[in-house]
Design a protein around this motif. Structure first.
Motif, short mmCIF file in Angstrom:
data_model
loop_
_atom_site.label_atom_id
_atom_site.label_comp_id
_atom_site.label_asym_id
_atom_site.label_seq_id
_atom_site.Cartn_x
_atom_site.Cartn_y
_atom_site.Cartn_z
N LEU A 1 0.83 -1.20 0.00
CA LEU A 1 0.00 0.00 0.00
C LEU A 1 0.87 1.26 0.00
O LEU A 1 0.54 2.26 -0.64
N LYS B 1 -10.33 -1.13 -3.60
CA LYS B 1 -9.15 -0.82 -2.78
C LYS B 1 -9.09 -1.74 -1.56
O LYS B 1 -10.11 -2.15 -1.01
N SER C 1 -7.74 -1.93 2.37
CA SER C 1 -7.43 -0.99 3.45
C SER C 1 -7.14 -1.74 4.75
O SER C 1 -7.77 -2.76 5.05
#
Length: 217
Positions: free
Chosen positions: A39, A84, A86
């Protein structure tokens, strides 16, 4: 905890500190570290395929770990324009663990300081009275502390009585402390519920100072 404060903490350090408490296994932690690393390299969606490029674990094992992390609410997937990955749920958990640990440490320190403070006050009065304090006297001093009177105020009240040539008693000291509190109230608000002409028994005086009315027995 605010986002700015959260980001100021070392997430990886906190994860190593608290992963056991969060019931995470070592292989899960290693996958988390790699997810965080990827990330940081601006990758949006972290898949088992992508992780397998960087890790020695088999893709099948990584996939199982990702499923477990999702079930444990450690990672999450969201989609706006693109899908995405997370670590926000995990970050919130480790920061919560950190806050809890800090709170307990502060409470422990506060308890130790309060105990030392009380012991010092007890010793001062026992030396002054040249005897041991009674349970009622211990309770009254503890009440002063609970009412947030400082050691400086308590000792100042004792010195004030001695300067006037009066024999120190806890009741007399309590009346002086209440006068201190009344002056503080007036300085802050221009008004105090503690009247200078109120000469009640000590229990009622304390009750009035707290603005809590009680029935006399």
């Amino acid at each position: 905890m605010k986002v700015v404060q959260m980001e100021a903490l070392d997430f990886r350090y906190l994860l190593l500190e608290y992963y056991k408490k969060l019931h995470l296994k070592e292989d899960e932690v290693m996958v988390i570290f790699m997810i965080d690393h990827l990330l940081g390299q601006k990758n949006k969606l972290i898949t088992a395929d992508l992780l397998s490029i960087k890790m020695n674990l088999k893709i099948e094992d990584i996939d199982k770990i990702l499923v477990r992390l999702l079930e444990k609410n450690i990672i999450e997937y969201s989609q706006t324009k693109v899908m995405k990955t997370s670590l926000k749920p995990l970050r919130e958990k480790v920061y919560s663990c950190f806050e809890e640990a800090m709170k307990k440490e502060q409470e422990t320190t506060s308890d130790k300081n309060k105990a030392a403070f009380l012991q010092n006050i007890y010793q001062v009065f026992e030396k002054e009275f040249q005897r041991s304090l009674s349970p009622v006297e211990f309770s009254m001093i503890q009440e002063w502390i609970n009412d947030n009177f400082t050691d400086e105020q308590i000792l100042s009240a004792l010195k004030e009585l001695k300067a006037k040539g009066r024999k120190p008693t806890l009741k007399a000291i309590d009346k002086i402390l209440l006068s201190y509190r009344a002056r503080e109230d007036i300085d802050k608000t221009g008004y105090s519920a503690i009247g200078d002409d109120w000469d009640k028994d000590i229990e009622q005086t304390i009750a009035i100072a707290k603005a809590k009315w009680v029935d006399d027995d």
